[in-house]
Scaffold this motif. Structure first.
Motif, PDB file in Angstrom:
ATOM      1  N   ILE A  29      53.914 -51.766  15.089  1.00 45.22           N
ATOM      2  CA  ILE A  29      53.642 -52.354  16.400  1.00 45.22           C
ATOM      3  C   ILE A  29      53.923 -51.320  17.496  1.00 45.22           C
ATOM      4  O   ILE A  29      54.949 -50.642  17.492  1.00 45.22           O
ATOM      5  N   SER A  30      52.985 -51.203  18.448  1.00 51.10           N
ATOM      6  CA  SER A  30      53.120 -50.267  19.578  1.00 51.10           C
ATOM      7  C   SER A  30      53.335 -48.836  19.087  1.00 51.10           C
ATOM      8  O   SER A  30      54.255 -48.142  19.540  1.00 51.10           O
ATOM      9  N   SER A  31      52.480 -48.393  18.201  1.00 53.71           N
ATOM     10  CA  SER A  31      52.617 -47.043  17.639  1.00 53.71           C
ATOM     11  C   SER A  31      52.505 -45.927  18.683  1.00 53.71           C
ATOM     12  O   SER A  31      53.072 -44.854  18.469  1.00 53.71           O
ATOM     13  N   PRO A  32      51.798 -46.112  19.829  1.00 52.45           N
ATOM     14  CA  PRO A  32      51.787 -45.035  20.832  1.00 52.45           C
ATOM     15  C   PRO A  32      53.173 -44.693  21.377  1.00 52.45           C
ATOM     16  O   PRO A  32      53.368 -43.611  21.919  1.00 52.45           O
ATOM     17  N   GLU A  33      54.127 -45.627  21.219  1.00 57.42           N
ATOM     18  CA  GLU A  33      55.488 -45.376  21.708  1.00 57.42           C
ATOM     19  C   GLU A  33      56.372 -44.734  20.646  1.00 57.42           C
ATOM     20  O   GLU A  33      57.587 -44.634  20.835  1.00 57.42           O
ATOM     21  N   GLY A  34      55.776 -44.276  19.544  1.00 56.23           N
ATOM     22  CA  GLY A  34      56.595 -43.673  18.497  1.00 56.23           C
ATOM     23  C   GLY A  34      55.964 -42.543  17.731  1.00 56.23           C
ATOM     24  O   GLY A  34      56.672 -41.687  17.206  1.00 56.23           O
ATOM     25  N   TYR A  35      54.627 -42.511  17.657  1.00 55.62           N
ATOM     26  CA  TYR A  35      53.986 -41.536  16.777  1.00 55.62           C
ATOM     27  C   TYR A  35      54.278 -40.084  17.179  1.00 55.62           C
ATOM     28  O   TYR A  35      54.853 -39.310  16.403  1.00 55.62           O
ATOM     29  N   ILE A  87      48.570 -55.275  10.455  1.00 59.18           N
ATOM     30  CA  ILE A  87      47.237 -54.712  10.252  1.00 59.18           C
ATOM     31  C   ILE A  87      46.470 -54.874  11.551  1.00 59.18           C
ATOM     32  O   ILE A  87      46.407 -55.969  12.115  1.00 59.18           O
ATOM     33  N   ASP A  88      45.908 -53.773  12.035  1.00 58.85           N
ATOM     34  CA  ASP A  88      45.190 -53.794  13.302  1.00 58.85           C
ATOM     35  C   ASP A  88      43.696 -53.991  13.033  1.00 58.85           C
ATOM     36  O   ASP A  88      43.034 -53.102  12.486  1.00 58.85           O
ATOM     37  N   PRO A  89      43.123 -55.116  13.417  1.00 58.96           N
ATOM     38  CA  PRO A  89      41.689 -55.344  13.191  1.00 58.96           C
ATOM     39  C   PRO A  89      40.808 -54.354  13.945  1.00 58.96           C
ATOM     40  O   PRO A  89      39.633 -54.183  13.604  1.00 58.96           O
ATOM     41  N   GLY A  90      41.384 -53.711  14.968  1.00 58.51           N
ATOM     42  CA  GLY A  90      40.609 -52.735  15.718  1.00 58.51           C
ATOM     43  C   GLY A  90      40.156 -51.549  14.886  1.00 58.51           C
ATOM     44  O   GLY A  90      39.269 -50.799  15.298  1.00 58.51           O
ATOM     45  N   LEU A  91      40.766 -51.377  13.709  1.00 59.39           N
ATOM     46  CA  LEU A  91      40.372 -50.275  12.831  1.00 59.39           C
ATOM     47  C   LEU A  91      39.063 -50.549  12.113  1.00 59.39           C
ATOM     48  O   LEU A  91      38.400 -49.619  11.648  1.00 59.39           O
ATOM     49  N   TYR A  98      45.872 -51.389  21.794  1.00 62.94           N
ATOM     50  CA  TYR A  98      47.156 -51.071  22.428  1.00 62.94           C
ATOM     51  C   TYR A  98      48.379 -51.471  21.604  1.00 62.94           C
ATOM     52  O   TYR A  98      49.355 -50.740  21.559  1.00 62.94           O
ATOM     53  N   ARG A  99      48.368 -52.606  20.951  1.00 63.13           N
ATOM     54  CA  ARG A  99      49.535 -52.996  20.141  1.00 63.13           C
ATOM     55  C   ARG A  99      49.533 -52.283  18.791  1.00 63.13           C
ATOM     56  O   ARG A  99      50.570 -52.182  18.150  1.00 63.13           O
ATOM     57  N   GLY A 100      48.387 -51.843  18.350  1.00 62.79           N
ATOM     58  CA  GLY A 100      48.281 -51.195  17.049  1.00 62.79           C
ATOM     59  C   GLY A 100      48.036 -49.706  17.172  1.00 62.79           C
ATOM     60  O   GLY A 100      48.244 -49.106  18.229  1.00 62.79           O
ATOM     61  N   PRO A 101      47.550 -49.078  16.097  1.00 58.95           N
ATOM     62  CA  PRO A 101      47.401 -47.619  16.066  1.00 58.95           C
ATOM     63  C   PRO A 101      46.119 -47.104  16.703  1.00 58.95           C
ATOM     64  O   PRO A 101      45.906 -45.894  16.758  1.00 58.95           O
ATOM     65  N   THR A 102      45.242 -48.016  17.175  1.00 58.17           N
ATOM     66  CA  THR A 102      43.957 -47.548  17.693  1.00 58.17           C
ATOM     67  C   THR A 102      44.110 -46.712  18.966  1.00 58.17           C
ATOM     68  O   THR A 102      43.278 -45.847  19.242  1.00 58.17           O
TER      69      THR A 102
END
Length: 427
Positions: free
Chosen positions: A290-296, A227-231, A152-156
């Motif tokens: 940070i919070s890429s779903p709110e911008g991509y 860097i999002d570890p979820g990747l 959620y905080r990253g691009p995943t």
């Protein structure tokens, strides 16, 4: 040679004379038959009826009788919606309930429980989707069985959304809008209300809350590098922060807004295929944001010339925020019921799991029984003795809009007014 020519000329004259008499005879006979077929006796019966007048030829013999005129109707063809409903650990039951409230046989659905959810919870959801008789017969509900890790905080979360959109493009057939929701979202109108209202809208509209006034987000989100570890990990951990900072990009303008949206099929095609490379370029940038779903999606659509004037500045949600807004909105409860209805929004969030306010929405707005699908024009069963009218699928094209359609119509009239629509898009 001259003799041969004379012979051919004389022979041709004899052949022509030979055919004169039969030709005259056939002509006289044809005229006589034509007279008989057109002449009628005083009773109005043709002479050449040959006693067949008593046996009429069935009209089904002729092709013309089988051609049915296309009925002229003022009702437009209802659209088809494609939903992503996602959740995390503990959201399995609420995801089922949200799916029930959103279901319509003409729509397409992808459900996802992220990798943090235990295998037993994901298996339970899979069995529910695989064994539900309506879902199985319609074949329009899919579960992502190879779960993604969503931080959620990253691009995943963006990656998961694009994954679901790609599945729907490949397997979902024809649909018109892609809508992403979570297990914390819930509809305030029936699908008949929503489909009826959207029938009258241009299919290229994109409902996405957006602004270029990123304010404090430029310093706290655009310039830091994360860097999002979820990747690359299988366990959910917080993002890593890099000490260096970066400048704001100049190749495209940054936009921000809500992570919840209803995007058109053409725009989803563009995001997946990216024929001019902008979606991929922006995606690489938001990988460390940070919070890429709110911008991509906001940045892509507002930097693409063919789509920037298709945006409607709304996420179609009722959300209760602090003023100024904090990281997360308020949890909705019974005290928010009247405000939710007055907003005319088709969706609301954020709901606690199985809160009494959801029961009230089911009974008063959706007419939904416990564990049942929301009834609509497609439901051909009888609601007697607690039975589910949607256990039998009737005509999928029949819509029975209710009061929710009137509320949604008011919202669309406002959003598409001259003051709010195209002149102010992507600024």
């Amino acid at each position: 040679m001259k003799r041969l020519r004379n012979y051919w000329h004389i022979r041709q004259q004899k052949i022509e004379r030979k055919w004169i008499f039969p030709l005259v005879l056939v002509s006289i006979l044809s005229l006589f038959l034509l007279f008989l077929t057109t002449y009628k006796n005083p009773d109005g019966i043709s002479i050449l009826s040959f006693n067949r007048s008593s046996k009429s030829i069935p009209s089904s013999v002729f092709v013309e009788s089988k051609i049915k005129p296309i009925p002229v109707t003022s009702q437009p063809i209802p659209p088809r919606l494609a939903y992503l409903i996602s959740g995390s650990v503990g959201d399995g039951e609420m995801l089922k309930r949200t799916l029930q409230a959103l279901y319509h046989p003409n729509n397409q659905y992808v459900v996802h429980l992220d990798l943090e959810s235990p295998a037993t919870e994901r298996l339970d959801l899979y069995k529910y989707v695989s064994n539900h008789p309506i879902f199985v017969s319609m074949g329009n509900v899919r579960m992502i069985t190879k779960a993604n890790l969503v931080t959620y905080r990253g691009p995943t979360m963006v990656a998961n959304t694009l994954h679901a959109a790609a599945i729907l493009l490949k397997e979902g057939g024809d649909w018109d809008w892609f809508i992403n929701l979570s297990a914390s979202d819930y509809p305030l109108v029936t699908q008949d209300d929503l489909l009826h209202t959207f029938s009258y809208l241009p299919r290229d509209l994109n409902f996405i809350d957006h602004t270029s006034n990123i304010g404090w987000k430029e310093f706290q989100r655009a310039k830091p590098i994360i860097i999002d570890p979820g990747l690359y990990l299988t366990k959910k951990t917080d993002v890593f922060w890099i000490t260096q900072r970066r400048s704001v990009p100049t190749a495209f303008k940054l936009f921000t807004g809500s992570a919840w949206m209803a995007l058109s099929r053409p725009f989803i095609d563009y995001c997946i295929w990216g024929w001019d490379n902008l979606p991929r370029t922006v995606l690489m940038y938001y990988t460390n944001f940070i919070s890429s779903p709110e911008g991509y999606f906001h940045t892509v659509i507002c930097n693409a010339q063919e789509f920037l004037n298709t945006t409607v500045n709304s996420d179609l949600h009722f959300i209760s925020w602090d003023n100024p807004p904090k990281q997360h909105p308020h949890h909705l409860n019974l005290n928010d019921m009247s405000r939710m209805i007055d907003s005319n929004a088709p969706f609301a969030r954020k709901f606690p799991r199985n809160d009494p306010v959801i029961d009230k929405i089911d009974s008063e707005l959706l007419n939904k029984g416990p564990g049942m699908l929301v009834p609509g024009g497609w439901c051909a069963g009888k609601a007697e003795n607690g039975s589910d009218p949607c256990s039998i699928v009737g005509s999928k094209s029949i819509l029975r809009p209710g009061p929710g359609a009137k509320r949604l119509e008011k919202l669309m009239t406002s959003l598409l007014s001259n003051e709010k629509f195209r002149p102010r898009q992507c600024k």
